[in-house]
Design a protein around this motif. Sequence first.
Motif, PDB file in Angstrom:
ATOM      1  N   THR A  41      15.009 -31.201  54.347  1.00 29.41           N
ATOM      2  CA  THR A  41      13.630 -30.727  54.338  1.00 29.41           C
ATOM      3  C   THR A  41      12.797 -31.599  53.405  1.00 29.41           C
ATOM      4  O   THR A  41      13.270 -32.012  52.344  1.00 29.41           O
ATOM      5  CB  THR A  41      13.574 -29.256  53.878  1.00 29.41           C
ATOM      6  N   ASP A  42      11.545 -31.848  53.817  1.00 31.46           N
ATOM      7  CA  ASP A  42      10.663 -32.696  53.002  1.00 31.46           C
ATOM      8  C   ASP A  42       9.252 -32.115  53.017  1.00 31.46           C
ATOM      9  O   ASP A  42       8.702 -31.863  54.092  1.00 31.46           O
ATOM     10  CB  ASP A  42      10.644 -34.122  53.553  1.00 31.46           C
ATOM     11  N   PRO A  43       8.654 -31.867  51.841  1.00 35.38           N
ATOM     12  CA  PRO A  43       7.292 -31.314  51.793  1.00 35.38           C
ATOM     13  C   PRO A  43       6.245 -32.280  52.337  1.00 35.38           C
ATOM     14  O   PRO A  43       5.146 -31.864  52.691  1.00 35.38           O
ATOM     15  CB  PRO A  43       7.075 -31.039  50.302  1.00 35.38           C
ATOM     16  N   ASN A  44       6.579 -33.561  52.413  1.00 40.74           N
ATOM     17  CA  ASN A  44       5.661 -34.574  52.935  1.00 40.74           C
ATOM     18  C   ASN A  44       6.431 -35.548  53.821  1.00 40.74           C
ATOM     19  O   ASN A  44       6.817 -36.637  53.383  1.00 40.74           O
ATOM     20  CB  ASN A  44       4.980 -35.329  51.780  1.00 40.74           C
ATOM     21  N   PRO A  45       6.667 -35.171  55.082  1.00 35.26           N
ATOM     22  CA  PRO A  45       7.463 -36.031  55.966  1.00 35.26           C
ATOM     23  C   PRO A  45       6.919 -37.447  56.117  1.00 35.26           C
ATOM     24  O   PRO A  45       7.670 -38.375  56.409  1.00 35.26           O
ATOM     25  CB  PRO A  45       7.428 -35.285  57.299  1.00 35.26           C
ATOM     26  N   VAL A  59      13.309 -38.175  62.427  1.00 34.80           N
ATOM     27  CA  VAL A  59      12.279 -37.636  61.545  1.00 34.80           C
ATOM     28  C   VAL A  59      11.462 -36.639  62.350  1.00 34.80           C
ATOM     29  O   VAL A  59      11.110 -36.891  63.507  1.00 34.80           O
ATOM     30  CB  VAL A  59      11.380 -38.768  61.004  1.00 34.80           C
ATOM     31  N   HIS A  60      11.167 -35.479  61.742  1.00 34.42           N
ATOM     32  CA  HIS A  60      10.418 -34.441  62.456  1.00 34.42           C
ATOM     33  C   HIS A  60       9.388 -33.809  61.534  1.00 34.42           C
ATOM     34  O   HIS A  60       9.157 -34.293  60.419  1.00 34.42           O
ATOM     35  CB  HIS A  60      11.369 -33.393  63.042  1.00 34.42           C
ATOM     36  N   ALA A  61       8.789 -32.724  61.969  1.00 29.60           N
ATOM     37  CA  ALA A  61       7.634 -32.152  61.272  1.00 29.60           C
ATOM     38  C   ALA A  61       7.962 -31.574  59.906  1.00 29.60           C
ATOM     39  O   ALA A  61       7.079 -31.461  59.043  1.00 29.60           O
ATOM     40  CB  ALA A  61       6.984 -31.077  62.145  1.00 29.60           C
ATOM     41  N   THR A  62       9.213 -31.194  59.654  1.00 33.16           N
ATOM     42  CA  THR A  62       9.576 -30.583  58.365  1.00 33.16           C
ATOM     43  C   THR A  62      10.540 -31.424  57.541  1.00 33.16           C
ATOM     44  O   THR A  62      11.041 -30.979  56.518  1.00 33.16           O
ATOM     45  CB  THR A  62      10.201 -29.190  58.590  1.00 33.16           C
ATOM     46  N   GLY A  63      10.803 -32.638  57.982  1.00 35.98           N
ATOM     47  CA  GLY A  63      11.720 -33.504  57.248  1.00 35.98           C
ATOM     48  C   GLY A  63      12.442 -34.448  58.194  1.00 35.98           C
ATOM     49  O   GLY A  63      11.841 -35.053  59.059  1.00 35.98           O
ATOM     50  N   TRP A  64      13.760 -34.526  58.054  1.00 40.08           N
ATOM     51  CA  TRP A  64      14.540 -35.350  58.972  1.00 40.08           C
ATOM     52  C   TRP A  64      15.972 -34.841  59.036  1.00 40.08           C
ATOM     53  O   TRP A  64      16.427 -34.113  58.152  1.00 40.08           O
ATOM     54  CB  TRP A  64      14.496 -36.820  58.580  1.00 40.08           C
ATOM     55  N   SER A  65      16.661 -35.197  60.098  1.00 38.55           N
ATOM     56  CA  SER A  65      18.034 -34.728  60.309  1.00 38.55           C
ATOM     57  C   SER A  65      18.906 -35.889  60.746  1.00 38.55           C
ATOM     58  O   SER A  65      18.430 -36.871  61.323  1.00 38.55           O
ATOM     59  CB  SER A  65      18.075 -33.614  61.360  1.00 38.55           C
ATOM     60  N   ALA A  66      20.189 -35.762  60.464  1.00 40.59           N
ATOM     61  CA  ALA A  66      21.158 -36.803  60.829  1.00 40.59           C
ATOM     62  C   ALA A  66      22.455 -36.153  61.275  1.00 40.59           C
ATOM     63  O   ALA A  66      22.846 -35.094  60.760  1.00 40.59           O
ATOM     64  CB  ALA A  66      21.415 -37.736  59.655  1.00 40.59           C
ATOM     65  N   GLU A  67      23.116 -36.780  62.227  1.00 39.04           N
ATOM     66  CA  GLU A  67      24.432 -36.344  62.699  1.00 39.04           C
ATOM     67  C   GLU A  67      25.348 -37.568  62.753  1.00 39.04           C
ATOM     68  O   GLU A  67      24.885 -38.689  62.987  1.00 39.04           O
ATOM     69  CB  GLU A  67      24.339 -35.728  64.097  1.00 39.04           C
TER      70      GLU A  67
END
Length: 256
Positions: free
Chosen positions: A117-121, A192-200
Amino acid sequence: MSSSRACASSRIFAEWASASACSMRKRERSASISARCACAADSRSLATVSFPRADSIEPAGSPVQIDGVINESEWAHATRYETWYETNPGHNITPAVKTVGWVTYDSRSLYFAVESTDPNPKAISGRYADHDQISGNTDDYVGVLLDTRNDGKSGYLFLVTARGVQYDAVTDDAGSGEDNSPDFFWDTAAKVHATGWSAEARIPFSSLRYDGASPEQWGLMLYRNYPRDRRYQMFTNKLPRDVNCFVCNWGKVTGL
């Protein structure tokens, strides 16, 4: 890249040092992950370290698609990691940003996923670069650290940036430290998305070395690097500053 060059310029974990005798030597190197402070007055031997409790890793209930999108149905049976610690610059404190990790496996591979989660993506940083070309001071990345021998001394590092750039290395507390010259076969995806970023990620067991077909226990720790006004490092285990080992502080997992 030679081993000596990797140790000099391409490590991913910053040094951490004790607040007293080693404080003058503490540095945030542009890429170092696993360097340790060499002050003998502030270090304890590996024999005095208490190993963390073991978490049970459950097998995946359905096939995991590596596309950077963390689908609840794919990760429903995975072991979930919601407790993280900021180890740099803070000393094992609650991080300012939320991170959640998952770990699971099937008959051929180990899988991990991290939701950052990131407050400023818009501030999420990551260059498009070649394999292993990442920096702790400029790139957002996450990863898993594996001690497949369960010796508390040596392990593998598998990291991926928000742009999908991979970094892999081996590390040895009793030897030359971190070395990114070996390259391993593994799959990753990041979004990267609206609330942060994800990885698999998928790491085939054939890329790893371990004892026995059904290992009793491995060392495992998840990691997030978060460079903003300065470099912030977060792990799923506490990293004491008054010990002279790194791998010995990784968590333990069973069930593989």
